[in-house]
Design a protein around this motif. Structure first.
Motif, PDB file in Angstrom:
ATOM      1  N   LEU A   1       0.872  -1.164   0.000  1.00 50.91           N
ATOM      2  CA  LEU A   1       0.000   0.000   0.000  1.00 50.91           C
ATOM      3  C   LEU A   1       0.910   1.215   0.000  1.00 50.91           C
ATOM      4  O   LEU A   1       1.747   1.368   0.889  1.00 50.91           O
ATOM      5  N   LEU A   2       0.780   2.021  -1.003  1.00 56.18           N
ATOM      6  CA  LEU A   2       1.619   3.204  -1.119  1.00 56.18           C
ATOM      7  C   LEU A   2       0.759   4.407  -0.776  1.00 56.18           C
ATOM      8  O   LEU A   2      -0.246   4.666  -1.429  1.00 56.18           O
ATOM      9  N   ILE A   3       1.174   5.102   0.291  1.00 59.60           N
ATOM     10  CA  ILE A   3       0.397   6.250   0.748  1.00 59.60           C
ATOM     11  C   ILE A   3       1.149   7.504   0.311  1.00 59.60           C
ATOM     12  O   ILE A   3       2.300   7.697   0.698  1.00 59.60           O
ATOM     13  N   THR A   4       0.515   8.335  -0.504  1.00 64.98           N
ATOM     14  CA  THR A   4       1.197   9.536  -0.953  1.00 64.98           C
ATOM     15  C   THR A   4       0.332  10.753  -0.685  1.00 64.98           C
ATOM     16  O   THR A   4      -0.899  10.653  -0.664  1.00 64.98           O
ATOM     17  N   GLY A   5       0.989  11.875  -0.472  1.00 68.91           N
ATOM     18  CA  GLY A   5       0.240  13.101  -0.242  1.00 68.91           C
ATOM     19  C   GLY A   5       1.145  14.308  -0.337  1.00 68.91           C
ATOM     20  O   GLY A   5       2.369  14.184  -0.231  1.00 68.91           O
ATOM     21  N   PRO A   6       0.550  15.474  -0.531  1.00 65.92           N
ATOM     22  CA  PRO A   6       1.338  16.685  -0.733  1.00 65.92           C
ATOM     23  C   PRO A   6       1.931  17.250   0.553  1.00 65.92           C
ATOM     24  O   PRO A   6       2.859  18.054   0.498  1.00 65.92           O
ATOM     25  N   ASP A   7       1.423  16.825   1.694  1.00 70.01           N
ATOM     26  CA  ASP A   7       1.877  17.404   2.948  1.00 70.01           C
ATOM     27  C   ASP A   7       2.612  16.339   3.768  1.00 70.01           C
ATOM     28  O   ASP A   7       2.084  15.250   4.003  1.00 70.01           O
ATOM     29  N   ALA A   8       3.835  16.668   4.203  1.00 66.68           N
ATOM     30  CA  ALA A   8       4.689  15.675   4.865  1.00 66.68           C
ATOM     31  C   ALA A   8       4.015  15.098   6.117  1.00 66.68           C
ATOM     32  O   ALA A   8       3.892  13.885   6.273  1.00 66.68           O
ATOM     33  N   ALA A   9       3.563  15.983   7.007  1.00 69.13           N
ATOM     34  CA  ALA A   9       3.038  15.522   8.292  1.00 69.13           C
ATOM     35  C   ALA A   9       1.745  14.736   8.115  1.00 69.13           C
ATOM     36  O   ALA A   9       1.548  13.682   8.721  1.00 69.13           O
ATOM     37  N   ARG A  10       0.860  15.225   7.244  1.00 68.77           N
ATOM     38  CA  ARG A  10      -0.422  14.544   7.058  1.00 68.77           C
ATOM     39  C   ARG A  10      -0.245  13.181   6.407  1.00 68.77           C
ATOM     40  O   ARG A  10      -0.957  12.238   6.718  1.00 68.77           O
ATOM     41  N   THR A  11       0.711  13.115   5.472  1.00 63.73           N
ATOM     42  CA  THR A  11       0.938  11.834   4.812  1.00 63.73           C
ATOM     43  C   THR A  11       1.473  10.823   5.815  1.00 63.73           C
ATOM     44  O   THR A  11       1.017   9.675   5.874  1.00 63.73           O
ATOM     45  N   ALA A  12       2.419  11.285   6.628  1.00 64.42           N
ATOM     46  CA  ALA A  12       2.979  10.391   7.648  1.00 64.42           C
ATOM     47  C   ALA A  12       1.880   9.936   8.602  1.00 64.42           C
ATOM     48  O   ALA A  12       1.789   8.758   8.954  1.00 64.42           O
ATOM     49  N   GLU A  13       1.013  10.855   8.970  1.00 62.86           N
ATOM     50  CA  GLU A  13      -0.057  10.528   9.906  1.00 62.86           C
ATOM     51  C   GLU A  13      -1.025   9.499   9.293  1.00 62.86           C
ATOM     52  O   GLU A  13      -1.413   8.536   9.940  1.00 62.86           O
ATOM     53  N   ALA A  14      -1.361   9.710   8.012  1.00 63.65           N
ATOM     54  CA  ALA A  14      -2.268   8.776   7.342  1.00 63.65           C
ATOM     55  C   ALA A  14      -1.625   7.394   7.279  1.00 63.65           C
ATOM     56  O   ALA A  14      -2.289   6.376   7.497  1.00 63.65           O
ATOM     57  N   ALA A  15      -0.326   7.358   6.995  1.00 65.88           N
ATOM     58  CA  ALA A  15       0.371   6.074   6.910  1.00 65.88           C
ATOM     59  C   ALA A  15       0.360   5.380   8.263  1.00 65.88           C
ATOM     60  O   ALA A  15       0.123   4.178   8.360  1.00 65.88           O
ATOM     61  N   ARG A  16       0.580   6.149   9.322  1.00 66.17           N
ATOM     62  CA  ARG A  16       0.589   5.551  10.655  1.00 66.17           C
ATOM     63  C   ARG A  16      -0.797   5.042  11.035  1.00 66.17           C
ATOM     64  O   ARG A  16      -0.947   3.983  11.630  1.00 66.17           O
ATOM     65  N   ARG A  17      -1.806   5.819  10.657  1.00 67.23           N
ATOM     66  CA  ARG A  17      -3.170   5.404  10.968  1.00 67.23           C
ATOM     67  C   ARG A  17      -3.483   4.076  10.260  1.00 67.23           C
ATOM     68  O   ARG A  17      -4.014   3.141  10.844  1.00 67.23           O
ATOM     69  N   LEU A  18      -3.117   4.011   8.984  1.00 68.16           N
ATOM     70  CA  LEU A  18      -3.335   2.791   8.221  1.00 68.16           C
ATOM     71  C   LEU A  18      -2.530   1.640   8.828  1.00 68.16           C
ATOM     72  O   LEU A  18      -3.016   0.516   8.950  1.00 68.16           O
ATOM     73  N   GLY A  19      -1.302   1.948   9.236  1.00 61.20           N
ATOM     74  CA  GLY A  19      -0.450   0.935   9.841  1.00 61.20           C
ATOM     75  C   GLY A  19      -1.060   0.380  11.122  1.00 61.20           C
ATOM     76  O   GLY A  19      -1.059  -0.819  11.346  1.00 61.20           O
ATOM     77  N   ARG A  20      -1.613   1.281  11.953  1.00 59.35           N
ATOM     78  CA  ARG A  20      -2.222   0.835  13.214  1.00 59.35           C
ATOM     79  C   ARG A  20      -3.429  -0.049  12.934  1.00 59.35           C
ATOM     80  O   ARG A  20      -3.608  -1.100  13.565  1.00 59.35           O
ATOM     81  N   ALA A  21      -4.243   0.367  11.962  1.00 61.59           N
ATOM     82  CA  ALA A  21      -5.423  -0.437  11.625  1.00 61.59           C
ATOM     83  C   ALA A  21      -4.980  -1.806  11.130  1.00 61.59           C
ATOM     84  O   ALA A  21      -5.567  -2.836  11.496  1.00 61.59           O
ATOM     85  N   ALA A  22      -3.934  -1.827  10.330  1.00 65.47           N
ATOM     86  CA  ALA A  22      -3.437  -3.101   9.798  1.00 65.47           C
ATOM     87  C   ALA A  22      -2.953  -3.988  10.939  1.00 65.47           C
ATOM     88  O   ALA A  22      -3.218  -5.183  10.976  1.00 65.47           O
ATOM     89  N   GLN A  23      -2.261  -3.363  11.897  1.00 64.47           N
ATOM     90  CA  GLN A  23      -1.731  -4.107  13.035  1.00 64.47           C
ATOM     91  C   GLN A  23      -2.866  -4.758  13.837  1.00 64.47           C
ATOM     92  O   GLN A  23      -2.785  -5.922  14.221  1.00 64.47           O
ATOM     93  N   THR A  24      -3.934  -3.992  14.064  1.00 63.92           N
ATOM     94  CA  THR A  24      -5.074  -4.510  14.821  1.00 63.92           C
ATOM     95  C   THR A  24      -5.715  -5.695  14.090  1.00 63.92           C
ATOM     96  O   THR A  24      -5.955  -6.752  14.683  1.00 63.92           O
TER      97      THR A  24
END
Ligand code: ADP
Ligand code: ZN
Length: 814
Positions: free
Chosen positions: A716-739
Motif C-alpha cells: 500500500l503506497l500512501i502519498t500526499g502533498p503534505d509531509a506531516a499529514r501523509t505520515a499521519e495517514a500512513a501511521r493510521r493505516l499501519g495501526r489499523a493493519a496491526q489490529t
C-alpha cells in the motif's frame, strides 16, 4: 451473435466504484444492445459510461434506472473476457469498470468525442428570462442540432467557458454525448508480377522482356520493386507485357519492418532434435488442457522457432494465439518473424502505433480477421476468442508489470487467461524469474529446457575486473580499467563493434557544490539532479524537473558546481576523445526521445556505421548484431545496490542479457564486467553464466527473509502533498493493519506487516511517499486482509489529497 439481454442488465460503470449496477434497458434499445457494448447511464447526478456485462441476475431493486443511450454499434470485447475482467478486478482490488476502460485501446477513447446537445424531452429548457445572453445563444445554437464544442465556439464566434458549460450540463439543459468515429488505415499494397503458364504466340520478346521472364522463371512471382532494381524501367515494360499476356499483375498487402524493409515470407526450418522434443512436450501438455510451461533456453537456442511452430499447429486446429513480448522487442525481431511466417493473420498491439492504427488492429482482432495477436503487456486484454495458445517471451522482463493505475503483471495474467481458456501458456526466457523457476520446482510449471544454441555458437567468455584498485583515479579514469580500454582498442583495430553498458544517462549524476559540498537535489523529489551537458541543464529523472546549469548552489550561492558521477554523456565524450577516429554513438532515453531516434541508431549499428555504442539498459534487450564482439559493463554494482529485495535477481538478468549481446555472429565474443564487489554471489554467477548457482543462492536468501516466492505481498503506497499529514495517514493505516493482523493471526493466519515506513524514494513529484507492506503465505488470504483493511472498516484514508494505491505482487519497491 445477438443475445437477448432481457429488460434488466448488469453494468460496470467506468468509475472508481466497486460492484456492478443493474439498469433497465428501454424497449427501443433492446434490439441493438449486447454484452460488450458501452452504454450511457445515470449515476447519482451524473451520466457516465458503463459496460454491459450481461443480463442482471437475482432480484431487482425497486428504483432501477433506465439506460440512457447505447454508445456502440458493435461490441467492443467478446463475452469470454468478462470473467477475466472480473478476476482481474478482484485480484488487484481495482474497480471493474476501470479495469475494462483501461483494457480497451486508448485509440478508442481518443476517437470518441463529446457532442453537445439539448434534450428538451428529458429536460424542458428554461424561459429566456432566466438565461444570460450567452446561455441563450448556446441553447439556440444547439437546438439546430448537436455539435462539438469547437463548432459551437466557431458558430458563436466566441469562447465558451468550461465552467459555464459544466453548469449547464449540471442543470440538464445541455447533455454531452460521446460519439465514436471509426477510422481505418489501409495496409500498404505492393504490386506483384507473376509468370503465366504459357507464353502467347507471336509476341516479340525484346532483351529486356527476356530478362524479366528469366527472373520470373526462377521465382514464379516477384514484387515489382525487385524487378525495378534489376531492370531499369521495369514498371512500364511490365505494363505492356501484361497487356500482351506475357505476365500477370497482382496486388498484395505488404508489411514492412521498422527499418522500412519489406518482410518476405519464410518457411519453417527443420527442427533440431532438442526443439522437436520440446514441441512434442508442448503438444502433450496441450492435450490435458491448461498447462503452464517454462521454456528455459539460452539466447539463440531456438525458442522463437518453437513459438512459431506451436502457433502454426494451434491455428491448424482453428484456434487463436496470443503472443506477449516486452515493448522494446517488438521493434526488433519477434514481430518481424511472426509476420514473415503468418503474414495477414497477425495483428499487433503496442504503443508505437498511431491511435488509428491501434483501433484498426483492435477491430481486426474483434472481427476475427487476425487469429494471431502479438503485443506488449496490454495485449493481454486483446479481444481474441477461442485462444489455443499464449506465449510470453522473456517472461522475466519487468516490462510486463504495469506501474500506474491498475498495477497488473501481464505474465501472471497470461497464466490466468490460459487457465480460463483451458490452453497452454509458454513462458520463455534464458534467465527465468525466480518466481517462475520456483513454480517449476513446486510442480506448478512444466519446465522444458533447451541447452544448446542452434548454430552451435559458443557463449562469450566473461571476465570480471575489480574497480577498487582504480577508485582513487581522477575523473572518468576511475570508472574505466586499463583492460577495458585496451579491449575497446583491440576491437576497433579488428573493425568490430563494442557495446559499453552504463545504467545511468546524462552527464554527471552527482552535482556537488564546490564551496559547501551540498548535492543539487530536485525541488520535488528526494533525489539528486543529473547534469545534462547537451541540454546544459540539471534534470530530475523522476519528475522531469529541470533547472538551468547556470544556476548557483541553492544552499550557499556559490557558482562553481563539481560534476561527480558518471553518466552516458560523459562516457561518450571521454571515449570519443580517447579514440578520436572511432565512430561513437549513444543509446539512451535522451537520444531516443524523438520517434525514430532508436531506429536510427540501431540502423547505423546494423550497417556498421558505429564502432562504439554506449547505452543504458535499452541496449540489453533482444537486439541481435553479429559484429558486436565486445561488451563492457562499466559498473555491475549500480543496479545491485538498489534498496529492493529483487535487486540481485534483476542484476543477474541484466548482466546475462547484456553479455548475450556479444558474439552473436561468426566471431567469438568477449565480455568485461567491472565491479567493486567481485566476490558477490550475483557477480560470480553472472561471470559463469550459471543460472542454477544464482538461483540456489537467491532462493535461500528469499526463504530466510520470508520474501516472495515464499510469501505473497501487497504494497500500500500512501502519498500526499503534505509531509506531516501523509505520515499521519500512513501511521493510521499501519495501526489499523496491526489490529486486523493480530485478530487474524490469533485465528491462525500467518500474516506479517512491514512498515509503515518512508519509501526509499520518500518524495517524488512533490508528493511524500510511505509504504505499508502486507505479507502472507496465500494470495487469497492476503487479498481478503487488504480488502477488509481498506474498505471494510468504514475508515477513509483518502482525504486531504492523500492517495492510497494498491500494488498486489509489487515488483519495484522504490
Ligand atoms: P531464441 O528465441 O531462443 O533466441 P531463435 O528462435 O531466435 O532463438 O533462434 C536463433 C537463430 O537460429 C535464429 O536465427 C533462427 O532463425 C535460427 N533457428 C532456430 N531454429 C532453427 C532450426 N531448427 N534450423 C535452423 N535455424 C534455426
Ligand atoms: Zn523530481
Amino acid at each position: 451473435m445477438k443475445q437477448d439481454l432481457g429488460t434488466y442488465i448488469e453494468v460496470a460503470a467506468a468509475l472508481p466504484v466497486f460492484g456492478t449496477y443493474t439498469y433497465r434497458l428501454p424497449e427501443a434499445l433492446r434490439s441493438r444492445a449486447n454484452t460488450g457494448h458501452r452504454v450511457l447511464v445515470p449515476f447519482g447526478r451524473r451520466r457516465v459510461t458503463g459496460y454491459i456485462l450481461g443480463p442482471a441476475a437475482g432480484t431487482r431493486p425497486d428504483a432501477v434506472k433506465d439506460v440512457l443511450d447505447l454508445l456502440d454499434a458493435q461490441a467492443l470485447f467478446p463475452e469470454n473476457l468478462i470473467p477475466f475482467f472480473r478476476w482481474v478486478a478482484d485480484y488487484y482490488l481495482h474497480p471493474l469498470g476501470e479495469v475494462i476502460r483501461g483494457a480497451l485501446p486508448s485509440g478508442l477513447n481518443l476517437y470518441e468525442y463529446n457532442l453537445l446537445a439539448v434534450d428538451e424531452a428529458a429536460c424542458p429548457l428554461p424561459g429566456d428570462g432566466q438565461l444570460s445572453p450567452l446561455e441563450r445563444d448556446i441553447l439556440d445554437c444547439l437546438r439546430q442540432g448537436a455539435c462539438r464544442l469547437k463548432d459551437l465556439q466557431s458558430h458563436l464566434d466566441r469562447p465558451v467557458p468550461g465552467a459555464l458549460l459544466q453548469a449547464m450540463v449540471k442543470c440538464g439543459w445541455v447533455v454531452r454525448r460521446k460519439t465514436l468515429r471509426g477510422g481505418r488505415t489501409r495496409p500498404k499494397k505492393a504490386r506483384l508480377v507473376r509468370r503465366v503458364d504459357a507464353l502467347p504466340e507471336g509476341v516479340r520478346i525484346t532483351p529486356q522482356r527476356r530478362k524479366i521472364l528469366d527472373l520470373l522463371d526462377r521465382e514464379v512471382e516477384l514484387p515489382l520493386r525487385t524487378l525495378q532494381n534489376a531492370v531499369p524501367g521495369a514498371a512500364a515494360i511490365v505494363r505492356t507485357m501484361a497487356r500482351r499476356g506475357l505476365v500477370a499483375l497482382a496486388e498484395t498487402n505488404v508489411y514492412r519492418d521498422p527499418f522500412g524493409e519489406p518482410i518476405l515470407p519464410d518457411r519453417p526450418p527443420e527442427l533440431t532434435p532438442e526443439q522437436q522434443t520440446a514441441l512434442e512436450a508442448i503438444d502433450a501438455a496441450r492435450r490435458q488442457g491448461f498447462a503452464a510451461i517454462l521454456l528455459d533456453g539460452v539466447t539463440g537456442s531456438g525458442k522463437t522457432e518453437i513459438y512459431l511452430q506451436a502457433a502454426a499447429a494451434t491455428l491448424g486446429r482453428g484456434q487463436s494465439v496470443l503472443v506477449l513480448v516486452p515493448e522494446i522487442a517488438l521493434i526488433s525481431q519477434t514481430e518481424r518473424r511472426f509476420r514473415a511466417r503468418f503474414g495477414e493473420r497477425v495483428a499487433v498491439l503496442h504503443s508505437g502505433l498511431s491511435t488509428g492504427e491501434r483501433l484498426d488492429q483492435w477491430q481486426r482482432i474483434r472481427n476475427r480477421e487476425a487469429p494471431i495477436v502479438i503485443g506488449a503487456r496490454s495485449a493481454i486484454f486483446a479481444p481474441l476468442e477461442g485462444i489455443g495458445l499464449i506465449v510470453v517471451d522473456e517472461e522475466h522482463d519487468g516490462a510486463y508489470k504495469q506501474e500506474t493505475g491498475l498495477r497488473y503483471n501481464a505474465r501472471d495474467l497470461a497464466t490466468v487467461r490460459a487457465r480460463m481458456n483451458a490452453c497452454p501458456v509458454i513462458m520463455g526466457s534464458a534467465t527465468p524469474s525466480v518466481q517462475s523457476y520456483f513454480n517449476h520446482q513446486q510442480g506448478k510449471f512444466l519446465r522444458i529446457r533447451l541447452s544448446r544454441r542452434v548454430q552451435a555458437k559458443t557463449l562469450p567468455e566473461v571476465a570480471v575486473l575489480d574497480l577498487r584498485p582504480i577508485q582513487n583515479e581522477r575523473g572518468v579514469r576511475k570508472y574505466l580499467s586499463a583492460e577495458l580500454i585496451a579491449a575497446i582498442g583491440e576491437t576497433l583495430e579488428r573493425g568490430e563493434q563494442s557495446l559499453i553498458f552504463l545504467n545511468r544517462r546524462g552527464y554527471a549524476s552527482y552535482p556537488i557544490c564546490s564551496a559547501c559540498s551540498a548535492t543539487l537535489k530536485c525541488r520535488h523529489c528526494s533525489i539528486s539532479l543529473t547534469y545534462h551537458q547537451r541540454a546544459n541543464a540539471y534534470r530530475c529523472h523522476y519528475c522531469g524537473y529541470s533547472r538551468s546549469a547556470r544556476a548557483t548552489c541553492p544552499d550557499c550561492g556559490a557558482d562553481k558546481i563539481w560534476h561527480y558521477g558518471l553518466g552516458t554523456e560523459k562516457l561518450e565524450e571521454f571515449l570519443q576523445r580517447f579514440f578520436p577516429t572511432a565512430r561513437v554513438a549513444r543509446l539512451d532515453r535522451d537520444t531516443t526521445r524523438r520517434k525514430h531516434g532508436l531506429l536510427a541508431v540501431l540502423k547505423k549499428l546494423q550497417a556498421g556505421d558505429i564502432d562504439i555504442l554506449i547505452g543504458t539498459q535499452m541496449v540489453a534487450k533482444g537486439h541481435d548484431y553479429p559484429n558486436i564482439t565486445l561488451v563492457g559493463v562499466v559498473c555491475a554494482d549500480s543496479t545491485l545496490n538498489f534498496p529492493d529485495f529483487r535487486a540481485g535477481e534483476r542484476t543477474f538478468q541484466l548482466l546475462a542479457q547484456v553479455a548475450g549481446r556479444a558474439g552473436r555472429g561468426e566471431r567469438p565474443g568477449r565480455v568485461i564486467l567491472q565491479t567493486y564487489t567481485p566476490d558477490h554471489f550475483i557477480i560470480a554467477a553472472a561471470r559463469r553464466q550459471n543460472y542454477a548457482r544464482f538461483y540456489a543462492d537467491e532462493i535461500k536468501f528469499r526463504r530466510t527473509l520470508g520474501y516472495p516466492p515464499y510469501n505473497r505481498m501487497i504494497q500500500l503506497l500512501i502519498t500526499g502533498p503534505d509531509a506531516a499529514r501523509t505520515a499521519e495517514a500512513a501511521r493510521r493505516l499501519g495501526r489499523a493493519a496491526q489490529t486486523d493482523l493480530q485478530r487474524l493471526n490469533a485465528q491462525g493466519a500467518r500474516f506479517s506487516l512491514l512498515g509503515p515506513v518512508e519509501a526509499a524514494l520518500h518524495r517524488m513529484a512533490g508528493r511524500y511517499r510511505w509504504q505499508v507492506l502486507l505479507r502472507g503465505p496465500s494470495a487469497r488470504g492476503l487479498n481478503r486482509f487488504a480488502r477488509q483493511l481498506l474498505y471494510g472498516g468504514g475508515v477513509r484514508y483518502e482525504r486531504q489529497g492523500i492517495k492510497v494505491s494498491i500494488d498486489v505482487d509489487p515488483l519495484f519497491m522504490m
